[in-house]
Design a protein around this motif. Sequence first.
Motif, PDB file in Angstrom:
ATOM      1  N   ARG A 166      -3.921  -3.445  -7.718  1.00 57.10           N
ATOM      2  CA  ARG A 166      -3.347  -4.386  -6.755  1.00 57.10           C
ATOM      3  C   ARG A 166      -3.989  -4.148  -5.397  1.00 57.10           C
ATOM      4  O   ARG A 166      -4.231  -3.006  -5.010  1.00 57.10           O
ATOM      5  CB  ARG A 166      -1.831  -4.205  -6.684  1.00 57.10           C
ATOM      6  N   GLN A 224      -0.499 -11.306  -3.444  1.00 53.67           N
ATOM      7  CA  GLN A 224       0.223 -11.723  -4.646  1.00 53.67           C
ATOM      8  C   GLN A 224      -0.743 -12.007  -5.788  1.00 53.67           C
ATOM      9  O   GLN A 224      -0.412 -11.833  -6.946  1.00 53.67           O
ATOM     10  CB  GLN A 224       1.064 -12.973  -4.348  1.00 53.67           C
ATOM     11  N   ASP A 225      -1.944 -12.441  -5.441  1.00 54.12           N
ATOM     12  CA  ASP A 225      -2.957 -12.815  -6.426  1.00 54.12           C
ATOM     13  C   ASP A 225      -4.102 -11.809  -6.342  1.00 54.12           C
ATOM     14  O   ASP A 225      -4.641 -11.572  -5.269  1.00 54.12           O
ATOM     15  CB  ASP A 225      -3.456 -14.227  -6.111  1.00 54.12           C
TER      16      ASP A 225
END
Length: 141
Positions: free
Chosen positions: A69, A78-79
């Motif tokens: 992440r 988030q992506d």
Amino acid sequence: MNFRPQNRDEPELNLIPMIDVLIVLMIFLVMTTTFSRETGLELRLPKAQAVPQEEVPKGVDVAVDAEGRFAVNGTPLQDNRLEALREAMKAAAGGQQDPLVIVRADRATQHQHVITVLEAAGQLGFGHIGFAAEAAPEGKP
């Protein structure tokens, strides 16, 4: 009966053809042998000396955790796609043409995630890239 020894020519052992055959065999073995050397890298990763935070220029700080992440300047994404990372890095850079990109990757992070950060920086034209490291304990190299 004739018991006298007869003069017979002793058989000669001609070594030249045998040497020729051995040379041909040796050439054949040398030419067909593959010399493969197993390579292995013995790595000892260096310890980093601590740099005071005042000396580190402001730039784009990209953090990558062990799961892959991303967080840009402390804001988690988030992506985790390359396009989203590139847009977040561009926004974090503001108007700077070539800011310093500091990659803070967890030691368990897969290499591919770090390469993704480098690829995004390259696509944006950011050439100044640094890697954050943990400061070495005092007295240990």
